[in-house]
Design an enzyme around this catalytic site. Structure first.
Site, PDB file in Angstrom:
ATOM      1  N   GLU A 276     -81.887  22.878 -31.672  1.00  0.00           N
ATOM      2  CA  GLU A 276     -80.897  23.100 -32.750  1.00  0.00           C
ATOM      3  C   GLU A 276     -79.518  22.661 -32.275  1.00  0.00           C
ATOM      4  O   GLU A 276     -78.750  22.066 -33.033  1.00  0.00           O
ATOM      5  CB  GLU A 276     -80.874  24.566 -33.179  1.00  0.00           C
ATOM      6  N   TRP A 279     -79.442  19.192 -32.850  1.00  0.00           N
ATOM      7  CA  TRP A 279     -79.096  18.763 -34.209  1.00  0.00           C
ATOM      8  C   TRP A 279     -77.578  18.576 -34.334  1.00  0.00           C
ATOM      9  O   TRP A 279     -77.098  17.675 -35.024  1.00  0.00           O
ATOM     10  CB  TRP A 279     -79.574  19.787 -35.252  1.00  0.00           C
ATOM     11  N   TRP A 307     -75.632  12.720 -61.542  1.00  0.00           N
ATOM     12  CA  TRP A 307     -75.204  14.108 -61.339  1.00  0.00           C
ATOM     13  C   TRP A 307     -74.563  14.637 -62.611  1.00  0.00           C
ATOM     14  O   TRP A 307     -73.963  13.874 -63.389  1.00  0.00           O
ATOM     15  CB  TRP A 307     -74.175  14.214 -60.211  1.00  0.00           C
ATOM     16  N   ASN A 342     -78.654  29.910 -41.874  1.00  0.00           N
ATOM     17  CA  ASN A 342     -79.102  28.527 -42.086  1.00  0.00           C
ATOM     18  C   ASN A 342     -80.168  28.404 -43.181  1.00  0.00           C
ATOM     19  O   ASN A 342     -80.102  27.512 -44.021  1.00  0.00           O
ATOM     20  CB  ASN A 342     -79.631  27.934 -40.780  1.00  0.00           C
ATOM     21  N   TRP A 360     -73.637  16.858 -54.358  1.00  0.00           N
ATOM     22  CA  TRP A 360     -73.639  17.580 -53.075  1.00  0.00           C
ATOM     23  C   TRP A 360     -72.216  17.710 -52.528  1.00  0.00           C
ATOM     24  O   TRP A 360     -71.889  18.681 -51.841  1.00  0.00           O
ATOM     25  CB  TRP A 360     -74.557  16.901 -52.059  1.00  0.00           C
ATOM     26  N   TRP A 383     -75.468  18.902 -45.902  1.00  0.00           N
ATOM     27  CA  TRP A 383     -75.526  18.683 -47.362  1.00  0.00           C
ATOM     28  C   TRP A 383     -76.334  17.443 -47.702  1.00  0.00           C
ATOM     29  O   TRP A 383     -77.141  17.441 -48.625  1.00  0.00           O
ATOM     30  CB  TRP A 383     -74.108  18.610 -47.949  1.00  0.00           C
TER      31      TRP A 383
HETATM   32  P1  FAD Z   1     -78.349  28.883 -34.303  1.00  0.00           P
HETATM   33  O1  FAD Z   1     -79.658  28.826 -34.994  1.00  0.00           O
HETATM   34  O2  FAD Z   1     -78.140  29.966 -33.324  1.00  0.00           O
HETATM   35  O3  FAD Z   1     -78.154  27.457 -33.628  1.00  0.00           O
HETATM   36  C1  FAD Z   1     -77.334  27.236 -32.470  1.00  0.00           C
HETATM   37  C2  FAD Z   1     -76.325  26.150 -32.747  1.00  0.00           C
HETATM   38  O4  FAD Z   1     -76.971  24.913 -33.022  1.00  0.00           O
HETATM   39  C3  FAD Z   1     -75.450  26.406 -33.954  1.00  0.00           C
HETATM   40  O5  FAD Z   1     -74.372  27.246 -33.635  1.00  0.00           O
HETATM   41  C4  FAD Z   1     -75.008  25.002 -34.337  1.00  0.00           C
HETATM   42  O6  FAD Z   1     -73.916  24.555 -33.565  1.00  0.00           O
HETATM   43  C5  FAD Z   1     -76.228  24.167 -33.983  1.00  0.00           C
HETATM   44  N1  FAD Z   1     -77.061  23.986 -35.176  1.00  0.00           N
HETATM   45  C6  FAD Z   1     -78.051  24.794 -35.626  1.00  0.00           C
HETATM   46  N2  FAD Z   1     -78.617  24.274 -36.728  1.00  0.00           N
HETATM   47  C7  FAD Z   1     -77.970  23.119 -36.984  1.00  0.00           C
HETATM   48  C8  FAD Z   1     -78.100  22.121 -37.982  1.00  0.00           C
HETATM   49  N3  FAD Z   1     -79.024  22.194 -38.933  1.00  0.00           N
HETATM   50  N4  FAD Z   1     -77.259  21.074 -37.954  1.00  0.00           N
HETATM   51  C9  FAD Z   1     -76.323  20.960 -36.984  1.00  0.00           C
HETATM   52  N5  FAD Z   1     -76.154  21.870 -35.997  1.00  0.00           N
HETATM   53  C10 FAD Z   1     -76.968  22.932 -36.006  1.00  0.00           C
HETATM   54  N6  FAD Z   1     -73.267  24.074 -39.172  1.00  0.00           N
HETATM   55  C11 FAD Z   1     -71.995  24.124 -38.735  1.00  0.00           C
HETATM   56  O7  FAD Z   1     -71.754  24.383 -37.551  1.00  0.00           O
HETATM   57  N7  FAD Z   1     -70.957  23.874 -39.582  1.00  0.00           N
HETATM   58  C12 FAD Z   1     -71.152  23.570 -40.904  1.00  0.00           C
HETATM   59  O8  FAD Z   1     -70.178  23.319 -41.626  1.00  0.00           O
HETATM   60  C13 FAD Z   1     -72.490  23.557 -41.388  1.00  0.00           C
HETATM   61  N8  FAD Z   1     -72.744  23.316 -42.692  1.00  0.00           N
HETATM   62  C14 FAD Z   1     -74.045  23.291 -43.125  1.00  0.00           C
HETATM   63  C15 FAD Z   1     -74.310  23.009 -44.486  1.00  0.00           C
HETATM   64  C16 FAD Z   1     -75.610  22.992 -44.956  1.00  0.00           C
HETATM   65  C17 FAD Z   1     -75.866  22.690 -46.414  1.00  0.00           C
HETATM   66  C18 FAD Z   1     -76.678  23.249 -44.075  1.00  0.00           C
HETATM   67  C19 FAD Z   1     -78.092  23.239 -44.580  1.00  0.00           C
HETATM   68  C20 FAD Z   1     -76.439  23.512 -42.744  1.00  0.00           C
HETATM   69  C21 FAD Z   1     -75.132  23.526 -42.251  1.00  0.00           C
HETATM   70  N9  FAD Z   1     -74.865  23.802 -40.887  1.00  0.00           N
HETATM   71  C22 FAD Z   1     -73.552  23.814 -40.455  1.00  0.00           C
HETATM   72  C23 FAD Z   1     -75.954  23.930 -39.896  1.00  0.00           C
HETATM   73  C24 FAD Z   1     -76.449  25.364 -39.645  1.00  0.00           C
HETATM   74  O9  FAD Z   1     -76.687  26.026 -40.847  1.00  0.00           O
HETATM   75  C25 FAD Z   1     -75.476  26.195 -38.816  1.00  0.00           C
HETATM   76  O10 FAD Z   1     -75.080  25.478 -37.661  1.00  0.00           O
HETATM   77  C26 FAD Z   1     -76.133  27.507 -38.358  1.00  0.00           C
HETATM   78  O11 FAD Z   1     -76.549  28.251 -39.484  1.00  0.00           O
HETATM   79  C27 FAD Z   1     -75.135  28.315 -37.556  1.00  0.00           C
HETATM   80  O12 FAD Z   1     -75.694  29.552 -37.218  1.00  0.00           O
HETATM   81  P2  FAD Z   1     -76.034  29.911 -35.715  1.00  0.00           P
HETATM   82  O13 FAD Z   1     -74.878  29.565 -34.839  1.00  0.00           O
HETATM   83  O14 FAD Z   1     -76.502  31.316 -35.709  1.00  0.00           O
HETATM   84  O15 FAD Z   1     -77.219  28.895 -35.429  1.00  0.00           O
END
Ligand code: FAD
Length: 477
Positions: A276, A279, A307, A342, A360, A383
């Protein structure tokens, strides 16, 4: 007398494992730490309200840490290059250090700062520190940037292990600050009328200490259950490190080593978690090589998407009043805490782009203003991924059914009951679809749909068909 160098803090608000800060202090130089509030630098992508709240508290924490070392954070306001030149003249500095940033506006800014300061006889040194791998570093066999996550991450895993973390510079590396910057009362970052962030200080601990604690808590509390638990919004099984990573209060390298060195961690869960973080790396390299993705679909054909422009639907979505409990719960969590889980981000984004057929970019903008972790790379990729137009995106025709998603990922309704208390009295069976509850049950639980809680603003089946019809246009384009 020791030479003074300026350290220009950006989204790297920490003292440990910060390569540019370590380099600034090398050779016994005295570091003068500053942060420039440059309201115009990011243009359309200036930090939104929730990010500004976080930034205020993070700057305050950094200032506290620097004061413990006999220095302080000099907060200044103005055009960055000009402000740094003035400061350099005041303290007789010929060197500025900073971290490299990767957002399109920030890359432009760092180039301008470099060139303008150079012309004024001041050198600017930049070091990476925000990612595990520089966006130029990982390429396909053909030398192209990756567009698909799995091979990208595999290639990252074949790179040498990230270097060991750097310690924070010692107190003697920092200069005593003898000029005055902007007092906290004039930073102008906190919401005032109204102060919608009431209570956030009890939820979040911005700053380097809070980041380190969030990581340690996560490892102790949830890492082993991460693979399964991460999809359940009520379970608190994710790290909530995203705002800390965005503001650079912790480096991905610190996260990497802490997870890898935790001898007790379940290897599968640790790998999943690191993927993650991968990602995040992937999103950054996509943004780096495709600077238009915050505004434009990665897949060109989506430019043809018909849209809709229904502002009422947008408002219902923003306010958590769509009549679909899991969607409304997510939107309310976002508004009230600056965060959304997420899984729920995916559900609400799918609902906006597919059930409501709204662009979006509208959702991306709302997230930008309301998320404490709003991040140009992750937000635009998130998005575009859900909308189906991104690199390596979910196929557009995969349309989440919000009722089934709710039942699957919030089976006991804990999440929905917390954020949508007006329907908390419904039994689990009807909680995710209150309109299916028999009238007698609604009466018994004193819920009048359309009054206490909205009836669904669109019908799932009809909305799904319209979305698929719209998609056929794109596919044929
Ligand atoms: P954890 O599950 O603990 O993951 C650890 C770290 O991995 C996160 O802190 C983050 O830095 C990274 N990560 C995890 N999932 C993703 C992912 N899908 N894409 C990129 N990095 C990821 N994340 C943001 O940091 N900022 C945003 O503005 C953002 N907008 C989003 C918008 C949408 C529509 C979606 C579907 C996802 C978005 N995310 C965003 C990705 C993700 O939802 C969040 O990073 C995550 O929910 C943060 O929670 P956590 O730190 O507990 O994640």
């Amino acid at each position: 007398m020791k030479e003074t160098v300026i350290y220009w803090f950006r989204n790297d608000l920490r003292l440990t494992d910060l390569p540019a800060l370590a380099a600034a202090g090398a050779g016994g130089r005295q570091i003068l730490p500053c942060f420039v509030l440059d309201d115009d630098a990011a243009g359309d992508w200036a930090p939104g309200g929730a990010s500004r709240w976080w930034l205020h508290h993070s700057l305050r924490q950094l200032d506290t840490s620097l004061r413990e070392l006999g220095s302080e954070l000099l907060v200044l306001r103005g055009a960055t290059a000009h402000t740094l030149i003035e400061l350099a003249a005041q303290v007789d500095a010929g060197l500025v250090y900073c971290s490299e940033a990767y957002e399109p506006w920030a890359r432009l800014q760092q180039r301008r700062v470099h060139d303008t300061l150079w012309a004024a006889g001041i050198e600017v040194h930049m070091e990476p520190g925000a990612l595990l791998h520089h966006p130029e570093a990982v390429r396909t066999g053909a030398g192209e940037p990756y567009k698909v996550f799995t091979p990208f991450w595999r290639a990252c895993r074949q790179q040498p292990e990230p270097a060991a973390c750097l310690p924070a510079p010692k107190a003697k590396a920092f200069a005593a600050v003898e000029i005055s910057g902007l007092p906290e009362s004039q930073w102008d970052l906190l919401p005032t009328r109204p102060n919608w962030a009431v209570g956030w200080e009890a939820i979040w601990q911005p700053g380097e200490t809070g980041a380190a604690q969030a990581l340690q808590n996560f490892i102790a509390r949830a890492l082993d259950d991460y693979s399964e638990g991460r999809d359940f919004p009520a379970a608190n099984k994710t790290s909530r490190l995203s705002p800390h990573l965005h503001f650079g209060e912790i480096s991905p390298r610190q996260v990497w080593h802490a997870i890898r060195q935790d001898g007790n961690a379940d290897p599968k869960a640790a790998e999943k978690f690191l993927a993650e973080v991968g990602w995040r790396e992937f999103c950054y390299q996509l943004l780096y090589h495709n600077p238009e993705i915050p505004e434009k679909p990665f897949k060109d054909t989506f430019g043809e998407m018909p849209w809709l422009a229904d502002e009422q639907h947008l408002k219902a979505w923003q306010r958590g009043q769509t009549g679909y409990p899991i969607v409304d719960a997510g939107m309310r969590e976002l508004w009230q805490t600056g965060f959304m889980h997420n899984r729920v981000r995916m559900i609400v984004a799918s609902f906006l782009t597919k059930h409501l057929l709204l662009p979006w970019q509208w959702g991306e903008r709302w997230f930008w203003d309301t998320l404490v972790d709003a991040d140009l790379a992750n937000n635009s990729c998130g998005w575009q991924w859900v909308a189906g137009c991104g690199a390596d995106a979910a196929p557009y025709f995969r349309i989440f059914n919000p009722v089934l998603q709710g039942k699957k990922f919030d089976p006991e309704g804990e999440y929905v009951r917390h954020w949508v208390p007006e329907i908390a009295g419904l039994p689990d069976r009807y909680l995710h679809a209150p309109w299916e509850a028999p009238p007698s049950l609604l009466e018994e639980t004193e819920i009048t749909l359309g009054d206490d809680y909205p009836s669904p603003i669109v019908d799932h089946k009809t909305a799904r068909e319209s979305a698929l019809e719209a998609y056929r246009i794109v596919k044929g384009a």
